[in-house]
Design a protein around this motif. Structure first.
Motif, PDB file in Angstrom:
ATOM      1  N   VAL A   1       0.851  -1.183   0.000  1.00  0.00           N
ATOM      2  CA  VAL A   1       0.000   0.000   0.000  1.00  0.00           C
ATOM      3  C   VAL A   1       0.891   1.239   0.000  1.00  0.00           C
ATOM      4  O   VAL A   1       1.839   1.329   0.788  1.00  0.00           O
ATOM      5  CB  VAL A   1      -0.917   0.016   1.240  1.00  0.00           C
ATOM      6  CG1 VAL A   1      -1.719   1.295   1.305  1.00  0.00           C
ATOM      7  CG2 VAL A   1      -1.807  -1.193   1.265  1.00  0.00           C
ATOM      8  N   ASN A   2       0.619   2.170  -0.855  1.00  0.00           N
ATOM      9  CA  ASN A   2       1.367   3.419  -0.879  1.00  0.00           C
ATOM     10  C   ASN A   2       1.141   4.198   0.410  1.00  0.00           C
ATOM     11  O   ASN A   2       0.047   4.172   0.971  1.00  0.00           O
ATOM     12  CB  ASN A   2       0.947   4.277  -2.069  1.00  0.00           C
ATOM     13  CG  ASN A   2       1.340   3.659  -3.393  1.00  0.00           C
ATOM     14  OD1 ASN A   2       2.064   2.673  -3.452  1.00  0.00           O
ATOM     15  ND2 ASN A   2       0.860   4.234  -4.473  1.00  0.00           N
ATOM     16  N   GLN A   3       2.186   4.894   0.847  1.00  0.00           N
ATOM     17  CA  GLN A   3       2.092   5.691   2.066  1.00  0.00           C
ATOM     18  C   GLN A   3       2.596   7.099   1.796  1.00  0.00           C
ATOM     19  O   GLN A   3       3.565   7.291   1.055  1.00  0.00           O
ATOM     20  CB  GLN A   3       2.942   5.074   3.183  1.00  0.00           C
ATOM     21  CG  GLN A   3       2.531   3.692   3.588  1.00  0.00           C
ATOM     22  CD  GLN A   3       1.217   3.680   4.338  1.00  0.00           C
ATOM     23  OE1 GLN A   3       0.782   4.661   4.915  1.00  0.00           O
ATOM     24  NE2 GLN A   3       0.545   2.537   4.314  1.00  0.00           N
ATOM     25  N   THR A  27       6.130   3.951  -2.134  1.00  0.00           N
ATOM     26  CA  THR A  27       5.491   2.726  -2.603  1.00  0.00           C
ATOM     27  C   THR A  27       6.176   1.527  -1.945  1.00  0.00           C
ATOM     28  O   THR A  27       7.303   1.642  -1.459  1.00  0.00           O
ATOM     29  CB  THR A  27       5.602   2.617  -4.135  1.00  0.00           C
ATOM     30  OG1 THR A  27       6.982   2.600  -4.488  1.00  0.00           O
ATOM     31  CG2 THR A  27       4.910   3.785  -4.812  1.00  0.00           C
ATOM     32  N   PRO A  28       5.515   0.369  -1.911  1.00  0.00           N
ATOM     33  CA  PRO A  28       6.148  -0.818  -1.320  1.00  0.00           C
ATOM     34  C   PRO A  28       7.490  -1.132  -1.988  1.00  0.00           C
ATOM     35  O   PRO A  28       7.654  -0.970  -3.203  1.00  0.00           O
ATOM     36  CB  PRO A  28       5.126  -1.929  -1.592  1.00  0.00           C
ATOM     37  CG  PRO A  28       3.817  -1.206  -1.688  1.00  0.00           C
ATOM     38  CD  PRO A  28       4.157   0.108  -2.348  1.00  0.00           C
ATOM     39  N   ASN A  29       8.467  -1.526  -1.191  1.00  0.00           N
ATOM     40  CA  ASN A  29       9.827  -1.897  -1.622  1.00  0.00           C
ATOM     41  C   ASN A  29      10.594  -0.740  -2.240  1.00  0.00           C
ATOM     42  O   ASN A  29      11.583  -0.951  -2.927  1.00  0.00           O
ATOM     43  CB  ASN A  29       9.792  -3.080  -2.587  1.00  0.00           C
ATOM     44  CG  ASN A  29       9.179  -4.306  -1.949  1.00  0.00           C
ATOM     45  OD1 ASN A  29       9.509  -4.645  -0.812  1.00  0.00           O
ATOM     46  ND2 ASN A  29       8.267  -4.947  -2.648  1.00  0.00           N
ATOM     47  N   ASP A  59       1.016  -0.343  11.386  1.00  0.00           N
ATOM     48  CA  ASP A  59       1.950  -1.039  10.492  1.00  0.00           C
ATOM     49  C   ASP A  59       1.821  -2.544  10.701  1.00  0.00           C
ATOM     50  O   ASP A  59       1.933  -3.032  11.823  1.00  0.00           O
ATOM     51  CB  ASP A  59       3.374  -0.581  10.784  1.00  0.00           C
ATOM     52  CG  ASP A  59       4.398  -1.086   9.787  1.00  0.00           C
ATOM     53  OD1 ASP A  59       4.067  -1.972   8.985  1.00  0.00           O
ATOM     54  OD2 ASP A  59       5.520  -0.576   9.811  1.00  0.00           O
ATOM     55  N   ASP A  65      11.194  -1.995  10.287  1.00  0.00           N
ATOM     56  CA  ASP A  65      11.117  -0.539  10.264  1.00  0.00           C
ATOM     57  C   ASP A  65      12.340   0.164  10.842  1.00  0.00           C
ATOM     58  O   ASP A  65      12.383   1.389  10.846  1.00  0.00           O
ATOM     59  CB  ASP A  65       9.893  -0.073  11.063  1.00  0.00           C
ATOM     60  CG  ASP A  65       8.610  -0.542  10.421  1.00  0.00           C
ATOM     61  OD1 ASP A  65       8.655  -1.030   9.280  1.00  0.00           O
ATOM     62  OD2 ASP A  65       7.562  -0.420  11.069  1.00  0.00           O
TER      63      ASP A  65
END
Length: 109
Positions: A1-3, A27-29, A59, A65
């Motif tokens: 999921v974009n953050q 974006t993820p990764n 999260d 993280d």
């Protein structure tokens, strides 16, 4: 999921926590470079153990993280500027190269 607006923080040697926000969409990764508004003071010699992490609410994978990194600040002599290096006393041969008086370089056999 974009953050977007990802809260991030760092501490050095388990000291005060510095907080900031990544305001662009991640974006993820995704790999990103972020510069905190509050700079670290690394002027003293010694080891600085950085701990950097995100503080996202909800999260689902909080174990990935946090990043830890040690920076070693070694003593450095204070440079007096401007600094000039003269080569007047080097002689005619330096590391296998002969510098002729007419400024012609030739390889020394």
């Amino acid at each position: 999921v974009n953050q977007k607006n990802v809260p991030v923080a760092y501490s050095i040697n388990n000291g005060n926590v510095v907080r900031d926000t990544i305001r662009y969409t991640m974006t993820p990764n995704m790999y990103a470079t972020f510069i905190f508004n509050t700079k670290a003071d690394l002027s003293d010699t010694g080891n600085y153990v950085f701990k950097v992490w995100t503080e996202m609410n909800g999260d689902s994978a909080p174990n990935n993280d946090t990043f830890r990194y040690t920076v070693r600040q070694i003593p450095n002599e204070t440079a007096l500027l401007p600094y000039f290096q003269g080569f007047e006393n080097c002689g005619d041969e330096t590391e296998g190269v002969n510098y002729e008086k007419d400024h012609h370089l030739e390889k020394v056999q």
